[in-house]
Each structure stands twice: as structure tokens, then as C-alpha cells.
Enzyme design. Sequence first.
Site, PDB file in Angstrom:
ATOM      1  N   CYS A 169      59.760  51.756   7.165  1.00 39.26           N
ATOM      2  CA  CYS A 169      59.803  50.100   7.681  1.00 39.26           C
ATOM      3  C   CYS A 169      59.216  49.129   6.944  1.00 39.26           C
ATOM      4  O   CYS A 169      59.311  48.051   6.948  1.00 39.26           O
ATOM      5  CB  CYS A 169      60.041  50.179   8.840  1.00 39.26           C
ATOM      6  SG  CYS A 169      58.262  50.350   9.700  1.00 39.26           S
TER       7      CYS A 169
ATOM      8  N   ASP B 165      55.973  48.763   8.213  1.00 38.13           N
ATOM      9  CA  ASP B 165      54.956  48.052   8.978  1.00 38.13           C
ATOM     10  C   ASP B 165      53.535  48.737   8.596  1.00 38.13           C
ATOM     11  O   ASP B 165      53.500  49.989   8.398  1.00 38.13           O
ATOM     12  CB  ASP B 165      55.363  48.282  10.370  1.00 38.13           C
ATOM     13  CG  ASP B 165      56.500  47.681  10.800  1.00 38.13           C
ATOM     14  OD1 ASP B 165      56.795  46.647  10.206  1.00 38.13           O
ATOM     15  OD2 ASP B 165      57.256  48.075  11.767  1.00 38.13           O
TER      16      ASP B 165
ATOM     17  N   CYS C 265      57.218  43.573  11.664  1.00 39.03           N
ATOM     18  CA  CYS C 265      58.013  42.739  12.328  1.00 39.03           C
ATOM     19  C   CYS C 265      57.447  42.147  13.682  1.00 39.03           C
ATOM     20  O   CYS C 265      56.444  42.679  13.946  1.00 39.03           O
ATOM     21  CB  CYS C 265      59.245  43.605  12.527  1.00 39.03           C
ATOM     22  SG  CYS C 265      58.978  45.096  13.573  1.00 39.03           S
TER      23      CYS C 265
ATOM     24  N   CYS D 107      56.913  51.102  16.350  1.00 38.39           N
ATOM     25  CA  CYS D 107      56.149  50.167  16.313  1.00 38.39           C
ATOM     26  C   CYS D 107      54.915  50.599  17.466  1.00 38.39           C
ATOM     27  O   CYS D 107      53.624  50.582  17.234  1.00 38.39           O
ATOM     28  CB  CYS D 107      56.551  48.906  16.620  1.00 38.39           C
ATOM     29  SG  CYS D 107      57.775  48.372  15.246  1.00 38.39           S
TER      30      CYS D 107
END
Length: 145
Positions: A33, A35, A59, A103
Site C-alpha cells: 500500500c 504506507d 493514508c 495500518c
Amino acid sequence: MYSEKVMDHFKNPRNMGEIENPSGVGTVGNAKCGDIMRMFLDIDENGVIQEVKFKTFGCGAAVATSSMATELVKGKTIQEALQVTNKAVMEALDGLPPVKVHCSLLAEEAIHAALWDYAEKHGIKIEGLQKPKNDISEEEEEEEY
């Protein structure tokens, strides 16, 4: 989709930035992703986290989980910080959508990576701490559901 707490920590992140001369720094990411999370710890001679800051590229959920993770470990001992799991971060934020669970895993691993760095710098072993992963893969995400 996101809880009020997630939105609050995204819009008003706590402890954002970096610590000059930190006791420990941990950087982790998720290649899938994109991150990336970096956690900075200032730990006193009694093993208490006096200050914690983060820098996150990602994000809104990544920013919110980083922010909440710092709140959960600030003022805690090393052992207490080690007990902060991704589930604890998610619960403190009143949940995350399933596609954003990674996350919270990043937040947990960033804490562990910073503690690992601290232990290495001080030549100590932290009971229960395993060498952190630099990249949180999709495989590990699925195990957490």
C-alpha cells in the site's frame, strides 16, 4: 466508514514530528500500500517513555493509527509499551475498516522497531521483544483477521 476518533486523530494528529537524539527509532512499511511509519522514542534511565513522536507517509488511517499509538505508549514503561497491540490501537480508535487493519499492524511494528533500536543502542535484551519486520506483508495482515 471511519469513526469520529479516527477522523480526529487524522485531522489533529498527536505527537507528530521527530525527536532530536532519540533513544530509539523504528521505521516500518507496507510495500503493497506504500504506507511508511517512523516512530521516535525518548526513554529515561528508568525505562519510561518520556516522549514519543512519529512521521508517517500514508493514508488517513495510517496517520490516525500512528497518532493513537503514540498516545498509548507515552508515559509507559518499555514492558507496557511492548503490550500495545494492533488490536489495542484499533479499539482505542473505535475500530477500522477491514481494508485498513494493516495500518494498526504498522503502528504496533513501529513501536517494536523503535524499542528494538533502543535495546541495540544500549546493549540490552527486552524480554518478549522479537526483531521487527521492516515490511508488513499481506500474509501477516490476513492472519490478524
